[in-house]
Design a protein around this motif. Sequence first.
Motif: not given
Length: 437
Positions: A267-268, A296-297, A299, A339
């Motif tokens: 995550q992140n 998830r999340n 970028t 995401d």
Amino acid sequence: MPPPNTRFSRFCFLLLLTLSSLSTTSAWTTFTVPHTPGADDAPSLTIALTNSTGITSNSTILFQKGVTYNIWTPIVFPTLNNVEVVIEGNLTYPEDIGTIQDIVVSSSFKGAWFSFTGGNNVTLRGSKDPEWGWVDGHGQAWWDINQQVNRPHGWAFSKINNGVIRDMKLFKPIAWNFATSGSSNIHAFDNTILAKSDSDAFPFNTDGFSAGGTDMLFENNHIVNGDDCITVGSGAKNIHFRNSYCEGGHGLSIGSLGKGGSVADVQNVLIENIVMKNSLYGARFKSWTGGNGLARNITWRNIQFDNVPFPIYITQNYWDQGVGPKPNSTSTNNTHIADFLFDGFDGTINDTPGYVEGSCVSDPCWYAVPGATGKEVIIFDLYPGTATNVVAKNIFAKTETGAPVAVMCNFTTVMNDVGFQCVDGPFVPTAAGLGRA
């Protein structure tokens, strides 16, 4: 003027501060690692670390400038507190392959040539001097004979809370470099990894950073290698990799996740402001067929790529191509992704006819994608019902041959506007891909 008792109290307070400062200063120890020409220098440090000499806390462990240390056996650091390991001299592994392999197969080997096993406030610092502070793994000899058996990892920076890795310089490592499994609050910056072959031999598995843990910042690193520039594994959270240069490797990678049906949790993650040159992949995600869990999340942002065959690549159907064909999985499970954003990719796709990347040792190559033309800027190999809010936008790419840029995507596997027309065909941005959605 303050009353006498106030002046006395202030005096006592200042005195205590002074004594405290003197006590802290006097308690700090600097241990200079001794060197014996023609002998292994690791045992002297190991003895000092295990003989209650006080260097496992409030100390500097110094490999001094002007000395080339023979690290012919692995070093295992016990739990450290407020310790800085400073490499101002050069370090060299054994040059004999068999010597290292015998150590790797021994029951006492911890997995890495340099193992940090835990602690608080630990710094691993190299040197800014261009001639000193190098760690020479003599990996070229391994690469030249394609020796991939019984290889050590390089640096295990494990179970460290509040750690720094800075100014390290690794030259021709045998294989994997830095791993941060189980650590937290780590800052790794201004490090150099040069795993570039002088021959046609390929530097297999020379991953740069393997990020496992929480709350980590990697920045201003220069990595030339033959595998992932960074790979983020299961259990990693709040990972930031930025302002770095990656050449010759296999991308900015998440995974692989979910092998053998395991439950993944990532995550992140933010990866931004990166130059990718002569790499097989740019941004890459891979999870195994039949896996579980969630990523998830995540970028990837502002990625400049040059001569890259697969600038953006996701697969939720990963398998070991070296073992055989893709299995006919009967599992309805898969690692879910949510995401994911690919934002601001700009560069050239290597679509040179007949191009074969150096890690290819099979026919077809392990990285071959059935049906691909070699001109794809994006490949989304997704599993139905498991990918949510995956978007690519501000993508600017051209092929080296001048042919039209393509994509691969199955619209039955997506749940949103992914930023381009989800087909196997030309790259046509949509509203989301132009930043207007």
